[in-house]
Design a protein around this motif. Structure first.
Motif, mmCIF file in Angstrom:
data_model
loop_
_atom_site.group_PDB
_atom_site.id
_atom_site.type_symbol
_atom_site.label_atom_id
_atom_site.label_comp_id
_atom_site.label_asym_id
_atom_site.label_seq_id
_atom_site.Cartn_x
_atom_site.Cartn_y
_atom_site.Cartn_z
ATOM 1 N N ASP A 74 -11.298 12.219 -0.879
ATOM 2 C CA ASP A 74 -10.008 12.013 -0.674
ATOM 3 C C ASP A 74 -9.690 11.405 0.752
ATOM 4 O O ASP A 74 -9.616 12.040 1.728
ATOM 5 N N ARG A 127 -7.293 7.966 3.163
ATOM 6 C CA ARG A 127 -6.077 7.257 3.071
ATOM 7 C C ARG A 127 -6.499 5.828 3.818
ATOM 8 O O ARG A 127 -5.812 5.023 3.812
ATOM 9 N N ARG A 147 -4.608 10.372 -7.498
ATOM 10 C CA ARG A 147 -5.842 9.590 -6.653
ATOM 11 C C ARG A 147 -6.635 8.642 -7.547
ATOM 12 O O ARG A 147 -7.191 7.637 -6.913
ATOM 13 N N ASN A 175 -4.287 5.720 -7.338
ATOM 14 C CA ASN A 175 -4.325 5.449 -5.964
ATOM 15 C C ASN A 175 -5.569 4.194 -5.578
ATOM 16 O O ASN A 175 -5.298 3.574 -4.592
ATOM 17 N N GLN A 189 0.700 11.803 -1.415
ATOM 18 C CA GLN A 189 -0.611 10.679 -1.597
ATOM 19 C C GLN A 189 -0.162 9.557 -0.833
ATOM 20 O O GLN A 189 -1.070 8.663 -0.654
#
Length: 652
Positions: free
Chosen positions: A41, A43, A295, A298, A328
């Motif tokens: 996980d 970014r 996710r 994403n 998110q």
């Protein structure tokens, strides 16, 4: 078993950037591609793909390899399954022998669950199209929904006979184990009884991103107050409903291409949209939206448009998922349909142009939507209005990007006719605890950094490790290449002085490296590099058509990870997007022969330094008059290093 010729054809055809691009949104970064890690996980991108080397590296987890190893890691494929997937993707016919019942039983549990699910998928389709009950009940239902024959086949829609054990009996007859039928939930086993979970239902197979059948959704067609309208497969080793999105297999390429994902509630919503022509649509399959599902999207796009029924219940249900999407760091739009309509019915009644125009004109930013829905209930009640404002600000607080937060606060102030100062104050209150925790963490990290900075010595670079690593890299990239090498041979001139005379000879890179290291009796000190070195040399000796991606797939996981780390380390800086900040790192330009000579000469110089240090240490430990022989050896080694340095400078 898959024939070696078929495997070779798959390796020659498959492109790692195309395969991974089906699962991860990749963006150009120099000669490579980068994206968010599908294994963690994050970014900020730490996942890199090299089209030139045909490998990938995930710097967040340390995993890496080729297209085949990616499928094995990401989709939990076995090696043969990964080959079959790639063969299907690139329309390659593969030769293989059929699995016997004994082989099916010997397959491990996870593979067996997949095999059972694939069999069930084929069985339900056969029942739908080939039996009277399937045609009159199942097929009729799908035709009533206006699904075309092509759509029904594309989504592998099926039907389960309205009989207690029809599927179970057929599966057992075909040699499938009852334990795996029970673990997938296809068969319910109670004491001595066993019966079909999906008896009398139309079937919607739920697939992974790569198209593997994970589970099923079944809709009952008869009026039965005791039976649920929809039944899903239970959780299993291969099916986790919180991590799966219905339709993602058919939608992934369109999502990446359109840079947007439409999120709906049901199976038929997805299918109807797809049939109309809008393919970037997925469903949470009737379950509450989860972070894992978000996710999944994403990886393909930062933009989600949530679509829901026109009734109040549908509106409020979609509000619950918005905050999760914002957390998110994604951009959210919301679109509602006229009262009494849902995405399925609306798409069925409109053309592609009409549906596209409606979505574009009615999709609202989340803050506008939330304000319009909540404000309608609270416009005449000051207390409710205050709660509505706090609710909107609470959603804004979930956004990680502070610039976006400020812009949304300004927008909220305009829509709700309230001062920005009040909203910023409310935002500060909501985030107070979070800010305090962040500050504590920051101070803790700074304190730890100060301790490290003042107490720990700077770690020295292990020169030999770096040079041994470089030799491995050279062998992997250029081992089979033939180059002209310049060797400077020591000769005595007329005056009796030693001089270096250039001699050009042609050789393959791996032969040059191997002979030079052998001549100097140099051994690798790193155990893993030593194993890797001899493995590569052995393969290059045997295989004149050495292929890097084939080699990586043939070694174990640890060695494969080490290889991709070595090969991708120099390109890691491209993840930081320096160009955007007007910083342009210089790329290295070496001829292969120069790189090989420079690396080996550097290693020789380093080893000479180490030998001289050993002599110095021996002299100090003896604490006696310096041995004349040792002095002579030091002098000889120093002279040799001087000559090698001249040689190295010449190469440079």
């Amino acid at each position: 078993m898959i024939s070696p010729a078929s495997i070779d054809q798959v390796f020659e055809t498959a492109r790692v950037e195309e395969v991974i691009g089906d699962f991860v949104q990749l963006k150009k970064a120099g000669s490579n591609f980068k994206g968010l890690s599908p294994f963690s996980d994050e970014r900020s991108p730490s996942f890199m793909v090299s089209p030139v080397k045909q490998i990938w590296k995930d710097f967040s987890t340390g995993k890496g390899g080729t297209a085949v190893s990616f499928l094995m890691e990401h989709e939990h494929f076995t090696y043969p399954e990964a080959i079959k997937y790639l063969a299907k993707k690139y329309n390659i016919e593969i030769e293989e022998t059929e699995q016997s019942n004994e082989q099916k039983e010997q397959a491990n549990e996870r593979e067996s669950l997949y095999l059972v699910s694939e069999f069930a998928n084929t069985y339900f389709q056969k029942i739908l199209h080939k039996t009277d009950q399937g045609k009159s009940i199942g097929l009729s239902y799908f035709k009533e929904r206006s699904f075309t024959e092509d759509t029904i086949k594309k989504f592998d829609l099926g039907y389960s006979l309205n009989e207690w054990q029809a599927f179970t009996d057929e599966a057992l007859k075909q040699g499938y184990n009852i334990d795996y039928l029970a673990k997938t939930g296809l068969t319910i086993v109670k004491e001595n009884k066993r019966f079909d979970r999906f008896k009398g239902r139309v079937m919607f197979p739920i697939k992974s991103m790569s198209g593997r059948v994970l589970g099923f959704g079944g809709r009952i067609l008869i009026a039965d107050k005791k039976a649920a309208k929809y039944v899903n497969s239970p959780e299993s080793d291969i099916y986790h409903k919180s991590k799966v999105l219905y339709g993602i297999y058919h939608a992934k390429q369109s999502i990446a291409k359109e840079d947007n994902c439409y999120l709906v509630e049901g199976y038929t919503d997805v299918i109807q949209f797809h049939q109309t022509g809008i393919k970037n649509v997925v469903s949470s399959s009737g379950t509450a939206l989860t972070s894992e599902q978000i996710r999944l999207i994403n990886r393909l796009t930062k933009n989600i448009t949530v679509l829901f029924d026109g009734d109040a219940a549908g509106m409020r249900a979609s509000l619950r998922g918005i905050d999760l999407i914002l957390e998110q760091g994604m951009n959210v739009k919301v679109c509602s349909f006229p009262e009494g309509e849902d995405p399925d019915s609306f798409a069925k009644q409109n053309t592609l142009e009409e549906l596209t125009a409606y979505l574009e004109s009615h999709a609202k930013d989340f803050i506008q939507f939330k304000a319009s829905v909540l404000f309608e209930d609270s416009k005449n009640d000051p207390i409710k209005k205050a709660e509505t404002v706090r609710d909107i600000v609470n959603s804004i607080s979930k956004i990680p990007d502070r610039i976006k937060k400020e812009i949304y606060i300004q927008e909220c102030a305009r829509i709700m006719d309230i001062s920005e100062d009040v909203l910023f104050s409310t935002l500060a209150q909501i985030n107070k605890k979070e800010f305090q925790e962040e500050n504590k963490q920051y101070q803790k990290e700074q304190k730890a950094f100060e301790v490290i900075k003042h107490q720990q010595p700077v770690e020295k670079v292990d020169v030999q490790y770096v040079l041994e690593r470089k030799i491995i890299e050279v062998l992997l990239l250029y081992g089979n290449k033939t180059e002209d090498f310049e060797d400077l041979v020591l000769k005595e001139n007329d005056k009796g002085e030693l001089i270096l005379e250039p001699v050009i000879h042609q050789a393959k890179v791996f032969e040059k490296v191997f002979l030079d290291l052998q001549d100097d009796e140099m051994e690798f000190t790193n155990a893993q590099f030593k194993i890797l070195y001899y493995t590569i040399i052995d393969r290059l000796n045997q295989d004149t058509d050495f292929e890097l991606k084939t080699f990586i797939n043939s070694v174990d996981t640890d060695m494969s990870n080490e290889i991709t780390t070595i090969l991708m380390e120099d390109e890691r800086y491209t993840l930081n997007d320096w160009n955007r900040m007007n910083i342009f790192p210089k790329e290295k330009h070496h001829s292969v022969a120069q790189l090989v000579s420079e690396t080996i000469l550097s290693l020789r110089c380093y080893l000479i330094d180490q030998k001289v240090k050993e002599f110095q240490q021996e002299t100090l430990q003896n604490k006696i008059d310096t041995n004349r022989n040792i002095l002579e050896e030091v002098k000889d080694y120093s002279g040799l290093k001087m000559l090698l340095s001249r040689k190295l400078n010449r190469v440079l």
